[in-house]
Design an enzyme around this catalytic site. Structure first.
Site, mmCIF file in Angstrom:
data_model
loop_
_atom_site.group_PDB
_atom_site.id
_atom_site.type_symbol
_atom_site.label_atom_id
_atom_site.label_comp_id
_atom_site.label_asym_id
_atom_site.label_seq_id
_atom_site.Cartn_x
_atom_site.Cartn_y
_atom_site.Cartn_z
ATOM 1 N N ASP A 198 0.875 -1.179 0.000
ATOM 2 C CA ASP A 198 0.000 0.000 0.000
ATOM 3 C C ASP A 198 0.911 1.227 0.000
ATOM 4 O OD1 ASP A 198 -1.962 -1.900 0.438
ATOM 5 O OD2 ASP A 198 -2.836 -0.897 2.175
ATOM 6 N N SER A 220 7.704 5.020 5.397
ATOM 7 C CA SER A 220 8.864 4.401 4.787
ATOM 8 C C SER A 220 8.713 4.348 3.277
ATOM 9 C CB SER A 220 9.041 2.996 5.358
ATOM 10 O OG SER A 220 10.388 2.724 5.568
#
Length: 277
Positions: free
Chosen positions: A97, A237
């Protein structure tokens, strides 16, 4: 901390001299390890309810174990039916995602992200098995704090190489990407995989500010398309995927969106390209 407060803090860190002095400390991996240990402790469970509420996370989409600490919640597993893997055999799938940006790699293995120029060799230093990626594609998947933080293998294949690269830990938000070449400065781990459909790919997990750990399940051997490759512990991230020339056809809309500073929302296992036959 509210989003507006976070933005003010990041502007202070990245756009003022006193802030950049503080930033040197905040981007040290040692600090993230300390934070990571706290988030692995039982006392950190205190933050779980506020985190879910603040980020509007629908917990009905996830498995429901008892969370022993904050990182257990952050790395929660989603129900398989909520992230179906595209069944088309020639489809290139998203590993996670994320907000996707796409870049062309030129004939000198160089590509440009915001104000930074990147060379492939700096992303995957000392790799013994990676091709040159000249004329290929760089896909950048930016995960936000509220995203699902487990990621997938994008094709069947065999791991040729796995390496951890030590570095700093800048945030991967645009405010930092605009100022620093974060994908070559940050701590990261890369895996070179000889795939069934897309040649030899490089999949690079990039750590970010307050990321305690990048956890890949396998360092060698065979991998299976759509299976879980690993997870990030707390924080936003990034995953970078490098593709060889003429191995995958990526929709032009991704490149156009990127040129217009638009990140395209993609989901774990969804189709983002197709094999060139």
């Amino acid at each position: 901390m509210k989003n507006n407060d976070e933005s003010k803090l990041l502007r202070f860190l990245y756009h003022t001299i006193p802030g950049r002095m503080v930033l040197k400390l905040l981007t040290m991996p040692a600090l993230s390890r300390i934070v990571g240990k706290y988030l692995d402790s039982a006392i950190s469970g205190f933050h779980i309810r506020g985190f879910i509420k603040k980020n509007g996370i629908d917990m009905s989409e996830y498995e429901k174990p008892r969370y022993s600490c904050f990182n257990d919640c952050f790395t929660r597993k989603i129900l398989p039916e909520k992230r179906p893997i595209c069944s088309e055999e020639d489809a290139l799938i998203s590993p996670c995602d994320a907000r996707l940006s796409a870049y062309h790699i030129d004939e000198n293995s160089v590509f440009h992200i915001k104000r930074s120029t990147y060379q492939v060799k700096d992303l995957i230093p000392d790799s013994k098995f990676a091709p040159d990626y000249n004329g290929g594609t760089c896909l950048v998947f930016r995960l936000c704090v509220d995203d699902y933080h487990r990621y997938a293998n994008i094709d069947n294949g065999n791991i040729l190489e796995n390496k951890e690269v030590q570095g700093r830990l800048h945030t991967v938000r645009p405010i930092a990407v605009n100022r620093y070449p974060v994908f070559t400065q940050n701590s990261r781990e890369y895996t070179i995989i000889e795939t069934e459909n897309f040649g030899i790919i490089a999949q690079i997990e990039v750590g970010a500010m307050m990321i305690g750990k990048i956890k890949n399940h396998k360092k060698s051997g065979k991998v299976v398309r759509g299976t879980e490759k690993g997870m990030f512990l707390y924080g936003g991230s990034t995953i970078v995927v490098l593709l060889e020339k003429d191995k995958a056809e990526i929709p032009e809309e991704y490149f156009e969106n990127t040129k217009n500073d638009i990140e395209t929302r993609v989901l774990y296992g969804s189709k983002i390209g197709v094999k060139i036959k």
